[in-house]
Write a protein that holds these residues in place. Structure first.
Motif, PDB file in Angstrom:
ATOM      1  N   HIS A   7       0.816  -1.213   0.000  1.00  9.86           N
ATOM      2  CA  HIS A   7       0.000   0.000   0.000  1.00  9.86           C
ATOM      3  C   HIS A   7       0.850   1.263   0.000  1.00  9.86           C
ATOM      4  O   HIS A   7       0.375   2.330   0.391  1.00  9.86           O
ATOM      5  N   LYS A   8       2.086   1.144  -0.430  1.00 11.79           N
ATOM      6  CA  LYS A   8       2.931   2.314  -0.642  1.00 11.79           C
ATOM      7  C   LYS A   8       2.829   2.735  -2.104  1.00 11.79           C
ATOM      8  O   LYS A   8       3.007   1.914  -3.003  1.00 11.79           O
ATOM      9  N   ILE A   9       2.563   4.001  -2.323  1.00 12.48           N
ATOM     10  CA  ILE A   9       2.476   4.534  -3.682  1.00 12.48           C
ATOM     11  C   ILE A   9       3.598   5.552  -3.856  1.00 12.48           C
ATOM     12  O   ILE A   9       3.609   6.592  -3.198  1.00 12.48           O
ATOM     13  N   HIS A  10       4.556   5.230  -4.716  1.00 13.68           N
ATOM     14  CA  HIS A  10       5.699   6.115  -4.952  1.00 13.68           C
ATOM     15  C   HIS A  10       5.407   6.939  -6.197  1.00 13.68           C
ATOM     16  O   HIS A  10       5.561   6.469  -7.319  1.00 13.68           O
ATOM     17  N   HIS A  23       4.159   6.709   9.596  1.00 16.00           N
ATOM     18  CA  HIS A  23       2.702   6.841   9.497  1.00 16.00           C
ATOM     19  C   HIS A  23       2.034   5.477   9.639  1.00 16.00           C
ATOM     20  O   HIS A  23       1.039   5.331  10.356  1.00 16.00           O
ATOM     21  N   PHE A  24       2.577   4.474   8.967  1.00 16.80           N
ATOM     22  CA  PHE A  24       2.037   3.118   9.091  1.00 16.80           C
ATOM     23  C   PHE A  24       2.104   2.640  10.542  1.00 16.80           C
ATOM     24  O   PHE A  24       1.159   2.044  11.059  1.00 16.80           O
ATOM     25  N   ASP A  25       3.247   2.906  11.194  1.00 17.51           N
ATOM     26  CA  ASP A  25       3.424   2.464  12.578  1.00 17.51           C
ATOM     27  C   ASP A  25       2.430   3.145  13.517  1.00 17.51           C
ATOM     28  O   ASP A  25       1.909   2.515  14.449  1.00 17.51           O
ATOM     29  N   ASN A  26       2.145   4.420  13.265  1.00 14.77           N
ATOM     30  CA  ASN A  26       1.297   5.190  14.173  1.00 14.77           C
ATOM     31  C   ASN A  26      -0.193   5.077  13.862  1.00 14.77           C
ATOM     32  O   ASN A  26      -1.019   5.067  14.782  1.00 14.77           O
ATOM     33  N   ARG A  27      -0.540   5.002  12.578  1.00 13.14           N
ATOM     34  CA  ARG A  27      -1.948   5.094  12.188  1.00 13.14           C
ATOM     35  C   ARG A  27      -2.552   3.788  11.686  1.00 13.14           C
ATOM     36  O   ARG A  27      -3.773   3.615  11.743  1.00 13.14           O
ATOM     37  N   HIS A  28      -1.720   2.903  11.176  1.00 14.03           N
ATOM     38  CA  HIS A  28      -2.267   1.688  10.567  1.00 14.03           C
ATOM     39  C   HIS A  28      -1.667   0.424  11.170  1.00 14.03           C
ATOM     40  O   HIS A  28      -1.544  -0.600  10.497  1.00 14.03           O
ATOM     41  N   ARG A  87       2.773   8.155  -1.085  1.00 16.50           N
ATOM     42  CA  ARG A  87       1.378   8.246  -0.652  1.00 16.50           C
ATOM     43  C   ARG A  87       0.946   6.948   0.020  1.00 16.50           C
ATOM     44  O   ARG A  87       1.327   5.857  -0.393  1.00 16.50           O
ATOM     45  N   CYS A  88       0.153   7.116   1.070  1.00 18.75           N
ATOM     46  CA  CYS A  88      -0.412   5.971   1.781  1.00 18.75           C
ATOM     47  C   CYS A  88      -1.600   5.432   0.991  1.00 18.75           C
ATOM     48  O   CYS A  88      -2.544   6.168   0.695  1.00 18.75           O
ATOM     49  N   GLY A  89      -1.561   4.164   0.666  1.00 18.55           N
ATOM     50  CA  GLY A  89      -2.638   3.555  -0.096  1.00 18.55           C
ATOM     51  C   GLY A  89      -3.897   3.319   0.710  1.00 18.55           C
ATOM     52  O   GLY A  89      -4.955   3.036   0.146  1.00 18.55           O
ATOM     53  N   TYR A  90      -3.804   3.459   2.034  1.00 19.38           N
ATOM     54  CA  TYR A  90      -4.977   3.276   2.889  1.00 19.38           C
ATOM     55  C   TYR A  90      -5.798   4.561   3.003  1.00 19.38           C
ATOM     56  O   TYR A  90      -7.009   4.554   2.814  1.00 19.38           O
ATOM     57  N   CYS A  91      -5.111   5.665   3.347  1.00 11.95           N
ATOM     58  CA  CYS A  91      -5.840   6.909   3.623  1.00 11.95           C
ATOM     59  C   CYS A  91      -5.465   8.045   2.672  1.00 11.95           C
ATOM     60  O   CYS A  91      -5.970   9.156   2.811  1.00 11.95           O
ATOM     61  N   LYS A  92      -4.557   7.776   1.720  1.00 12.91           N
ATOM     62  CA  LYS A  92      -4.182   8.727   0.660  1.00 12.91           C
ATOM     63  C   LYS A  92      -3.375   9.928   1.142  1.00 12.91           C
ATOM     64  O   LYS A  92      -3.204  10.890   0.395  1.00 12.91           O
ATOM     65  N   LYS A  93      -2.849   9.896   2.358  1.00  8.05           N
ATOM     66  CA  LYS A  93      -1.991  10.988   2.814  1.00  8.05           C
ATOM     67  C   LYS A  93      -0.646  10.914   2.102  1.00  8.05           C
ATOM     68  O   LYS A  93      -0.164   9.830   1.789  1.00  8.05           O
ATOM     69  N   SER A  94      -0.038  12.078   1.877  1.00  9.47           N
ATOM     70  CA  SER A  94       1.227  12.147   1.147  1.00  9.47           C
ATOM     71  C   SER A  94       2.379  12.488   2.087  1.00  9.47           C
ATOM     72  O   SER A  94       2.193  13.188   3.095  1.00  9.47           O
ATOM     73  N   PHE A  95       3.591  12.025   1.717  1.00 13.79           N
ATOM     74  CA  PHE A  95       4.778  12.230   2.541  1.00 13.79           C
ATOM     75  C   PHE A  95       5.979  12.502   1.643  1.00 13.79           C
ATOM     76  O   PHE A  95       6.029  12.064   0.494  1.00 13.79           O
ATOM     77  N   ARG A  96       6.965  13.221   2.198  1.00 12.63           N
ATOM     78  CA  ARG A  96       8.138  13.614   1.415  1.00 12.63           C
ATOM     79  C   ARG A  96       9.139  12.476   1.256  1.00 12.63           C
ATOM     80  O   ARG A  96       9.948  12.499   0.340  1.00 12.63           O
TER      81      ARG A  96
END
Length: 248
Positions: free
Chosen positions: A94-97, A121-126, A104-113
């Protein structure tokens, strides 16, 4: 007068004892709460390296799966190399590069640098999406799969530890036996032999054998003018590598 003082003293002592008892109860309850909170926090800890698990899977995907797919062989879920036995596999899928500095997170669509921020994010939210009950830590196989060599190729020049090499070779051979039982037919026998040559032979301090001598996806990436494929292996445990020149 003396009797009144005695009664007052008794009442005062009872009050002090009651106060001390409540204080102790409050301390015990507070300690219990902290312990419960700590235990709750501990249940969310995953003692498995995401980075090394990712390296292990990359090695499997690059240097083993092309041959497995060529054979049309189905790896059993009992094999520790099976994707279902990777604790982080679903999250990694679920990683979108999108770009160099955009993940981008494939679960919630949040973006990261950067990928490491997505990992956090995965560790904290998913965390709840990790299959912690059934999955195993793929990083535990890093010794057999040469993760350290892939992460830092300079380690190949480091002084060899014979005991560590023997342990890693034993683990490597056990993977070959469990994932590709020779009793399962010609394909399993060929893949069993391949696994020994590709991964296990390099677990020695002789310095003669190197990891991944059969190549793989990375081999093709380094040499785009040639495509390596396993087309046939003989029963005498040899295989033919056919190279087809790509017309430019």
């Amino acid at each position: 007068m003396g009797r009144a003082k005695a009664i007052t003293s008794i009442i005062l002592i009872q009050f002090i004892l009651l106060h001390v008892t409540k204080s102790q109860q409050g301390f015990e309850e507070s300690s219990a709460a902290r312990t419960l909170k700590q235990e709750s926090h501990d249940t969310h800890e995953v003692h498995c390296s995401r980075e090394r698990s990712r390296a292990a899977w990359q090695i499997i995907d690059d240097y083993l799966m092309p041959f497995v797919e060529e054979e049309g062989y189905q790896i059993s879920t009992d094999c520790r190399l099976h994707p279902d036995n990777d604790l982080f596999r679903d999250q990694e899928r679920h990683k979108i590069h999108l770009d160099v500095n955009e993940w981008r997170c494939g679960y919630c669509k949040k973006s990261f640098r950067a990928e490491r921020f997505l990992d956090q994010h995965f560790d904290n939210r998913h965390y709840n999406l990790l299959n912690v009950n059934q999955s195993k830590c793929l990083a535990d196989l890093c010794g057999a799969l040469h993760c350290d060599f892939v992460i830092n190729s300079n380690l190949l020049k480091a002084k060899c530890n014979p005991a560590a090499a023997a342990r890693n070779r034993h683990l490597c051979e056990s993977l070959a036996n469990s994932c590709f039982p020779i009793s399962q037919g010609p394909s399993a026998r060929r893949l069993h032999e391949l696994f020994l040559r590709q991964f296990c032979d390099a677990h020695t301090c002789s310095g003669k054998a190197k990891p991944f001598p059969r190549g793989g996806k990375r081999h093709e990436a380094r040499n785009p003018s040639a495509k390596t494929s396993v087309t046939s292996w003989t029963e005498s445990k040899t295989f033919i590598v056919v190279r087809k020149m790509i017309k430019r």
